[in-house]
Design a protein around this motif. Structure first.
Motif, PDB file in Angstrom:
ATOM      1  N   PHE A 264      85.730  80.910   1.012  1.00  0.00           N
ATOM      2  CA  PHE A 264      86.811  80.130   0.386  1.00  0.00           C
ATOM      3  C   PHE A 264      86.353  78.700   0.165  1.00  0.00           C
ATOM      4  O   PHE A 264      85.767  78.070   1.041  1.00  0.00           O
ATOM      5  CB  PHE A 264      88.048  80.157   1.289  1.00  0.00           C
ATOM      6  N   SER A 265      86.624  78.178  -1.028  1.00  0.00           N
ATOM      7  CA  SER A 265      86.282  76.801  -1.367  1.00  0.00           C
ATOM      8  C   SER A 265      87.542  76.102  -1.874  1.00  0.00           C
ATOM      9  O   SER A 265      88.143  76.543  -2.853  1.00  0.00           O
ATOM     10  CB  SER A 265      85.191  76.763  -2.447  1.00  0.00           C
ATOM     11  N   PHE A 266      87.930  75.015  -1.209  1.00  0.00           N
ATOM     12  CA  PHE A 266      89.118  74.281  -1.636  1.00  0.00           C
ATOM     13  C   PHE A 266      88.917  73.677  -3.027  1.00  0.00           C
ATOM     14  O   PHE A 266      89.856  73.595  -3.825  1.00  0.00           O
ATOM     15  CB  PHE A 266      89.459  73.192  -0.620  1.00  0.00           C
ATOM     16  N   SER A 267      87.709  73.253  -3.333  1.00  0.00           N
ATOM     17  CA  SER A 267      87.431  72.670  -4.641  1.00  0.00           C
ATOM     18  C   SER A 267      87.653  73.694  -5.749  1.00  0.00           C
ATOM     19  O   SER A 267      88.293  73.405  -6.766  1.00  0.00           O
ATOM     20  CB  SER A 267      86.001  72.144  -4.691  1.00  0.00           C
ATOM     21  N   GLU A 268      87.142  74.901  -5.543  1.00  0.00           N
ATOM     22  CA  GLU A 268      87.328  75.943  -6.552  1.00  0.00           C
ATOM     23  C   GLU A 268      88.780  76.393  -6.619  1.00  0.00           C
ATOM     24  O   GLU A 268      89.281  76.749  -7.694  1.00  0.00           O
ATOM     25  CB  GLU A 268      86.411  77.118  -6.236  1.00  0.00           C
ATOM     26  N   ALA A 269      89.462  76.373  -5.480  1.00  0.00           N
ATOM     27  CA  ALA A 269      90.885  76.721  -5.483  1.00  0.00           C
ATOM     28  C   ALA A 269      91.691  75.716  -6.298  1.00  0.00           C
ATOM     29  O   ALA A 269      92.597  76.078  -7.051  1.00  0.00           O
ATOM     30  CB  ALA A 269      91.409  76.788  -4.047  1.00  0.00           C
ATOM     31  N   ILE A 270      91.366  74.429  -6.164  1.00  0.00           N
ATOM     32  CA  ILE A 270      92.043  73.390  -6.946  1.00  0.00           C
ATOM     33  C   ILE A 270      91.763  73.580  -8.432  1.00  0.00           C
ATOM     34  O   ILE A 270      92.652  73.384  -9.277  1.00  0.00           O
ATOM     35  CB  ILE A 270      91.611  71.997  -6.461  1.00  0.00           C
ATOM     36  N   ASP A 271      90.536  73.978  -8.759  1.00  0.00           N
ATOM     37  CA  ASP A 271      90.209  74.265 -10.158  1.00  0.00           C
ATOM     38  C   ASP A 271      91.114  75.363 -10.703  1.00  0.00           C
ATOM     39  O   ASP A 271      91.623  75.270 -11.829  1.00  0.00           O
ATOM     40  CB  ASP A 271      88.751  74.698 -10.289  1.00  0.00           C
ATOM     41  N   ALA A 272      91.316  76.428  -9.911  1.00  0.00           N
ATOM     42  CA  ALA A 272      92.167  77.534 -10.349  1.00  0.00           C
ATOM     43  C   ALA A 272      93.613  77.078 -10.517  1.00  0.00           C
ATOM     44  O   ALA A 272      94.278  77.437 -11.497  1.00  0.00           O
ATOM     45  CB  ALA A 272      92.081  78.686  -9.342  1.00  0.00           C
ATOM     46  N   VAL A 273      94.094  76.277  -9.582  1.00  0.00           N
ATOM     47  CA  VAL A 273      95.470  75.764  -9.689  1.00  0.00           C
ATOM     48  C   VAL A 273      95.624  74.908 -10.936  1.00  0.00           C
ATOM     49  O   VAL A 273      96.630  74.999 -11.659  1.00  0.00           O
ATOM     50  CB  VAL A 273      95.836  74.962  -8.419  1.00  0.00           C
ATOM     51  N   ALA A 274      94.630  74.073 -11.216  1.00  0.00           N
ATOM     52  CA  ALA A 274      94.677  73.220 -12.412  1.00  0.00           C
ATOM     53  C   ALA A 274      94.706  74.069 -13.678  1.00  0.00           C
ATOM     54  O   ALA A 274      95.469  73.787 -14.616  1.00  0.00           O
ATOM     55  CB  ALA A 274      93.480  72.270 -12.425  1.00  0.00           C
ATOM     56  N   ASP A 275      93.862  75.100 -13.735  1.00  0.00           N
ATOM     57  CA  ASP A 275      93.853  75.981 -14.906  1.00  0.00           C
ATOM     58  C   ASP A 275      95.200  76.663 -15.089  1.00  0.00           C
ATOM     59  O   ASP A 275      95.707  76.786 -16.211  1.00  0.00           O
ATOM     60  CB  ASP A 275      92.745  77.031 -14.754  1.00  0.00           C
ATOM     61  N   ALA A 641      80.480  91.027 -15.953  1.00  0.00           N
ATOM     62  CA  ALA A 641      81.483  89.961 -15.812  1.00  0.00           C
ATOM     63  C   ALA A 641      82.214  90.104 -14.503  1.00  0.00           C
ATOM     64  O   ALA A 641      82.512  89.112 -13.820  1.00  0.00           O
ATOM     65  CB  ALA A 641      82.468  90.007 -16.972  1.00  0.00           C
ATOM     66  N   TYR A 642      82.520  91.340 -14.140  1.00  0.00           N
ATOM     67  CA  TYR A 642      83.203  91.539 -12.861  1.00  0.00           C
ATOM     68  C   TYR A 642      82.341  91.043 -11.699  1.00  0.00           C
ATOM     69  O   TYR A 642      82.813  90.358 -10.789  1.00  0.00           O
ATOM     70  CB  TYR A 642      83.554  93.007 -12.653  1.00  0.00           C
ATOM     71  N   LEU A 643      81.048  91.357 -11.748  1.00  0.00           N
ATOM     72  CA  LEU A 643      80.162  90.956 -10.662  1.00  0.00           C
ATOM     73  C   LEU A 643      80.112  89.445 -10.509  1.00  0.00           C
ATOM     74  O   LEU A 643      79.976  88.920  -9.396  1.00  0.00           O
ATOM     75  CB  LEU A 643      78.750  91.503 -10.925  1.00  0.00           C
ATOM     76  N   ASN A 644      80.249  88.723 -11.624  1.00  0.00           N
ATOM     77  CA  ASN A 644      80.165  87.263 -11.584  1.00  0.00           C
ATOM     78  C   ASN A 644      81.504  86.585 -11.321  1.00  0.00           C
ATOM     79  O   ASN A 644      81.551  85.376 -11.111  1.00  0.00           O
ATOM     80  CB  ASN A 644      79.592  86.736 -12.904  1.00  0.00           C
ATOM     81  N   SER A 645      82.597  87.351 -11.392  1.00  0.00           N
ATOM     82  CA  SER A 645      83.924  86.730 -11.296  1.00  0.00           C
ATOM     83  C   SER A 645      84.650  87.078 -10.008  1.00  0.00           C
ATOM     84  O   SER A 645      85.821  86.732  -9.854  1.00  0.00           O
ATOM     85  CB  SER A 645      84.786  87.166 -12.487  1.00  0.00           C
ATOM     86  N   ARG A 646      83.958  87.751  -9.078  1.00  0.00           N
ATOM     87  CA  ARG A 646      84.651  88.203  -7.866  1.00  0.00           C
ATOM     88  C   ARG A 646      85.251  87.049  -7.081  1.00  0.00           C
ATOM     89  O   ARG A 646      86.399  87.109  -6.629  1.00  0.00           O
ATOM     90  CB  ARG A 646      83.674  88.985  -6.977  1.00  0.00           C
ATOM     91  N   LYS A 647      84.486  85.968  -6.943  1.00  0.00           N
ATOM     92  CA  LYS A 647      84.942  84.873  -6.092  1.00  0.00           C
ATOM     93  C   LYS A 647      86.126  84.144  -6.730  1.00  0.00           C
ATOM     94  O   LYS A 647      87.152  83.918  -6.088  1.00  0.00           O
ATOM     95  CB  LYS A 647      83.800  83.902  -5.840  1.00  0.00           C
ATOM     96  N   GLN A 648      86.004  83.777  -8.000  1.00  0.00           N
ATOM     97  CA  GLN A 648      87.071  83.015  -8.642  1.00  0.00           C
ATOM     98  C   GLN A 648      88.334  83.844  -8.778  1.00  0.00           C
ATOM     99  O   GLN A 648      89.447  83.314  -8.760  1.00  0.00           O
ATOM    100  CB  GLN A 648      86.612  82.535 -10.018  1.00  0.00           C
ATOM    101  N   ARG A 649      88.172  85.162  -8.908  1.00  0.00           N
ATOM    102  CA  ARG A 649      89.337  86.025  -9.067  1.00  0.00           C
ATOM    103  C   ARG A 649      90.255  85.940  -7.857  1.00  0.00           C
ATOM    104  O   ARG A 649      91.478  86.018  -7.982  1.00  0.00           O
ATOM    105  CB  ARG A 649      88.872  87.467  -9.291  1.00  0.00           C
ATOM    106  N   SER A 650      89.689  85.766  -6.683  1.00  0.00           N
ATOM    107  CA  SER A 650      90.501  85.727  -5.475  1.00  0.00           C
ATOM    108  C   SER A 650      91.486  84.567  -5.501  1.00  0.00           C
ATOM    109  O   SER A 650      92.616  84.695  -5.011  1.00  0.00           O
ATOM    110  CB  SER A 650      89.607  85.626  -4.237  1.00  0.00           C
TER     111      SER A 650
END
Length: 954
Positions: A264-275, A641-650
């Protein structure tokens, strides 16, 4: 004596399982002791509810048992206080057992455990009698936190098959019990079924038992601990594997496990929330555009020219120009920032200028999103991320509207005085755009090699048009499909609250299918199921129709991911520019079916919602066809694409979970209380009103429900008919003003004929229970359909019929003649005292007036001497009318509010002379008078007019 170890003597040592058993024993003792004491001392009091007592109800609910009575309340609080110690220890031990390096999930679950413990103390020690609002806040918070706690414990369970089995059984039993619990609560609260609350109470107690039992399973895991805390088996040292770790090792190809196995990365989570917030802003602007456009044909009573602004969505067609396409792609941040000007449009008072501003914002927003998807077409993981943000943004928009009773606090029709939070919305949008556009777009060379030959761009554009229209028309508000299936009282189907949360759940579930099963989501099998759901929604009513709607909602969300993804890898000018053009055609099509009397060629599509639904699904089918026909290379690219998107999908799944929990909490808060009280119950006065609300848009183009609420409340109206009240179309913002008014004023509500019945709407709100209601569509061979509601109200124990009716337009005299005959016979058939709240389009004492006021109908005019009327009339029979007033509208709508007072329990005078004899206000008891607030200059532009004061009758 305690055993000795090499590192020192242990004064006291005991197994960690006793923490679990102590918690279980204390918790069960709290509830069961209160139940035993309550049944022994106050049995008849605690089984009684607001409708029934013993013997209809014979088992008490949890809240009644542990509530306000002594000594059961004291017994409960004593043991609950004892429970808190073991409870905090249980949460702490669970964290020590499950904590792992570089894993934030154990911390989150432990935090939820502490939060649940604190909120349990909140609703335990603050009863609904002490403070109803805070009791509900603590209770809702506790229930909401139960889901992540339960799922978190299941995910973190050590590899103990026995404990895992018990947890699965108890968690399934707990959540499964919620379904019958809600069902029987609705049977009690809505349908007032005798004995339903007793059955509800059993399920409520079962929830308590399952909840405590679930936590008691930790005894099987805590055997690994010995206190003073020594881990005798090493489980807390990370040597043994958790279930989730074992799954990840044994099932490396399992998609769900791989997604949640990422760090889990808070920075990436904030990116998802912003999107996601950017997606929410897009949908907020798009859904507001129709309301601003609709203002102008309302005032022109026909085509105004401003309707052309619906075409601003075709801006992606500009991407056909290569130089412009590259310019937009390289300046996506600026394009998104320019689109935010629409969030500031609420400060513009002139409706035309505000429309121009929002039109520009939607133009830029559609262009920006199309260019964003196109630019990410060569990087499937990033493309899926942007599609997820856009679709989750739609769900967030629907959830926010669910919380704001179908309004949106950042719409340009909102401001601080009517529930808006526009300034906050703009600031968050600005930060979100700056955050989410940090990544640079692809280079021009990358854009050239994205594989644009994957299927037909034209077919993809048709699919995009149908998909966007389906999402907007049916899913931009959680109550739209519910109102399609609304048939009146007694309630036999879903209601907007709480079942709006179910609509949102179907949307969430559908999107998860699209993310995790691309093949199914883009395939013909799921498309066929979506078509079946659309057919059921269109043809059926009540629960059956709603189940079809849920299936369609799930399909539309699931298909969004592959269809937009496929379109992004083709020509953006065709797939999105032409797609939005098709979407615009569908928007006009679904307005034409009801507005046929005001538009060229309208009669050709009169009342053909079935054609609209058929066209929508056929268009989506075109998108499915070109999507499933993609090349094997494209299919391999999607798998990569699925293999590369597993982390952000969460992160998007976490956001979806938060939105769903939010909607469940809102559903609980918005559940109707049905404890409504009329304004003058001691005087047995019924105050009735009729108001044409002009689709809840005021003269300045702002949403008017707050101002309507204030006037209705200050006039102390018990029963009111609202006309021009059906707002569940794209051009009206998919709104429902009656939800806000009913909940804020404390009234029962019948929405009237639903949005699929092709009328402008008629609604009834009542302080008195609506025993039964029937919806009518009156004869309209030429003009627009005339809706009517026939409702029976329980008014101080007497059954009274109330009719709400909107007749056809002045241009259709034959329609109005047939409608007058139909309604006259309908009212005459009622053996009960009756009131008509209506829009008749006739002059007093002339023409059709003499059909409505006749021996056939048996109805009398509330004031035959009031010659200055054309549209609104109040008629009555079998009641003693005591007062009549006309109140100016100011700028809320284009029609005044007419109000009449009736005294229940006394018969009406037999002669017209006696009925219409006027008396002075001084002769009228205080409780039967109209409020003094509106005399003279009145308040906020509302005053008694025409007569300059209310009229009272002997």
């Amino acid at each position: 004596m305690a055993p000795k170890f090499k590192d020192g003597d242990v004064v006291l040592a005991f197994s960690g399982k006793w923490v679990s058993w102590a918690h279980t024993a204390a918790a069960y003792s709290a509830f069961l002791s209160a139940l035993i004491v309550g049944v022994a001392l106050h049995y008849h009091k605690i089984v009684e509810n607001e409708y029934y007592g013993y013997p209809d109800e014979w088992f008490p609910s949890v809240s009644a048992t542990i509530g306000d009575r002594y000594p059961e309340r004291s017994s409960f609080m004593l043991f609950i206080a004892i429970t808190s110690g073991p409870r905090f220890a249980l949460v702490g031990l669970w964290y020590l057992l499950t904590a792992r390096p570089n894993s934030n999930l154990p911390k989150f679950v432990a935090g939820m455990g502490v939060f649940r413990t604190l909120t349990c103390g909140g609703w335990t020690y603050v009863t609904s009698t002490d403070d109803h609002d805070w009791h509900d806040i603590f209770m809702i918070s506790y229930l909401v936190a139960t889901l992540p706690w339960t799922l978190g414990c299941l995910a973190l369970s050590p590899d103990n098959p026995r404990a895992i089995k018990y947890r699965k059984y108890l968690a399934g039993a707990f959540f499964g019990t919620l379904v019958p619990l809600i069902y029987f609560f609705i049977q009690h609260k809505v349908h007032k079924v005798a004995g339903a609350y007793t059955i509800y109470a059993f399920f409520e107690w079962a929830l308590i038992l399952f909840d405590v039992a679930f936590d008691s399973v930790t005894a099987l895991d805590f055997e690994t601990f010995e206190l003073v805390v020594r881990d005798v088996k090493g489980s807390s040292k990370g040597k043994s594997k958790l279930v989730v770790e074992k799954i990840l090792q044994d099932e490396k190809d399992h998609q769900v496990a791989q997604v949640f196995g990422q760090t889990f990365s808070f920075s990436e989570a904030i990116d998802a929330v912003a999107d996601v917030y950017n997606g929410f802003v897009f949908w907020s602007m798009l859904t507001s555009l129709g309301v601003l456009v609709w203002y102008f044909p309302l005032w022109h009573m026909g085509i105004s020219g401003y309707e052309a602004f619906v075409m601003v969505t075709v801006s992606p067609s500009l991407l056909a120009i290569r130089s412009l396409r590259l310019l937009v792609v390289k300046n996506l941040r600026m394009c998104h920032l320019l689109s935010l000007v629409g969030l500031l449009a609420y400060q513009i008072n002139d409706p035309a200028t505000r429309l121009f501003t929002v039109g520009f914002a939607v133009w830029m927003s559609c262009l920006s999103w199309a260019a964003t998807w196109y630019s990410e077409g060569g990087q499937p993981a990033r493309l899926e991320s942007k599609i997820s943000a856009w679709t989750v943004g739609l769900i967030a928009s629907s959830a926010i509207k669910f919380a704001w009773q179908t309004s949106n606090p950042i719409w340009p029709t909102s401001h601080s005085e009517n529930g808006g939070h526009n300034g906050l919305g703009f600031i968050l949008a600005l930060l979100a755009v700056l955050r989410s556009t940090r990544q640079t777009p692809l280079t021009s060379n990358d854009l050239a090699i994205q594989g644009r030959k994957e299927g037909s761009s034209l077919l993809a554009g048709l699919g995009i048009g149908g998909l966007f229209f389906g999402l907007h028309s049916l899913l931009s508000d959680s109550s739209t499909m519910i109102l399609w299936n609304w048939e009146g009282f007694p309630v036999q189907g879903p209601i907007s609250a709480p079942h709006g949360a179910v609509t949102i759940a179907a949307m969430v579930g559908g999107l998860l299918i699209g993310l995790f099963n691309d093949t199914l989501a883009r395939g013909w099998t799921l498309y066929g199921l979506g078509c079946i759901g659309a057919a059921i929604l269109t043809t059926a009513t009540n629960w059956t129709g709603y189940y079809g709607g849920l299936a369609l909602a799930a399909y539309l969300m699931a298909a969004s991911v592959p269809l937009i993804g496929s379109a992004a890898r083709k020509s953006p000018a065709v797939t999105f520019g032409f797609g939005f053009l098709v979407y615009n055609f569908m928007v006009l099509f679904h307005v034409w079916v009801v507005a046929y009397a005001f538009v060229p060629g309208g009669p050709l599509v009169r009342e053909r919602t079935d054609w609209v639904m058929l066209a929508t699904m056929l268009l989506i089918g075109c998108g499915v066809f070109t999507s499933v026909s993609s090349t094997p290379a494209a299919q391999r690219k999607r798998f990569n694409a699925y293999l590369n998107s597993r982390k952000q999908r969460s992160y998007y799944i976490y956001i979806l979970g938060a939105i769903q929990l939010f909607s469940v909490a809102i559903a609980y808060l918005r559940f109707p209380t049905y404890d409504y009280v009329p304004y003058h119950k001691d005087d047995k006065i019924l105050t009735a009103g009729i108001w044409t609300i002009h689709f809840s848009i005021d003269d300045e183009g702002y949403s008017s429900e707050y101002r309507m609420r204030d006037l209705i409340k200050e006039l102390e109206i018990d029963v009111i008919g609202l006309l021009e009240s059906d707002l569940q179309r794209i051009i009206m913002g998919n709104r429902d003003t009656t939800q806000f008014l009913a909940e804020d004023l404390g009234m029962y509500v019948d929405y009237g004929p639903g949005p699929n019945k092709h009328t402008w709407g008629a609604a009834l709100l009542s302080k008195f229970p609506i025993v039964n209601s029937t919806h009518h569509l009156l004869p309209s061979p030429v003009g627009e359909l005339a809706p009517a509601i026939e409702a029976t109200l329980d008014v101080y124990g007497e059954m009274i019929d109330v009719f709400v009716f909107h007749s056809g337009q002045e241009e259709d005299p034959e329609d109005r003649r047939l409608q007058s005959e139909y309604l006259s016979k309908l009212m005459g058939a009622s053996p009960r005292p009756s009131i008509l709240l209506s829009y008749l389009v006739t002059r007093p004492l002339e023409g059709n007036y003499n059909t409505y006021v006749s021996n056939v109908s048996g109805m009398h005019d509330i004031d035959p001497s009031d010659w200055d009327r054309w549209c609104e009339y109040i008629l009555y029979k079998g009641l003693k009318r005591t007062g009549y007033a006309r109140v100016s509208r100011h700028t809320i709508t284009d029609t005044e509010l007419q109000v009449g007072k009736f005294l229940i329990g006394e018969k009406e005078p037999k002669t017209a002379k006696a009925r219409n004899a006027l008396i002075k206000e001084a002769q009228v008891p205080e409780g039967r008078r109209f409020p003094q607030l509106f005399r003279g200059e009145g308040v906020r532009g509302h005053k008694y007019h025409v007569f300059d004061e209310p009229r009272y009758y002997a």
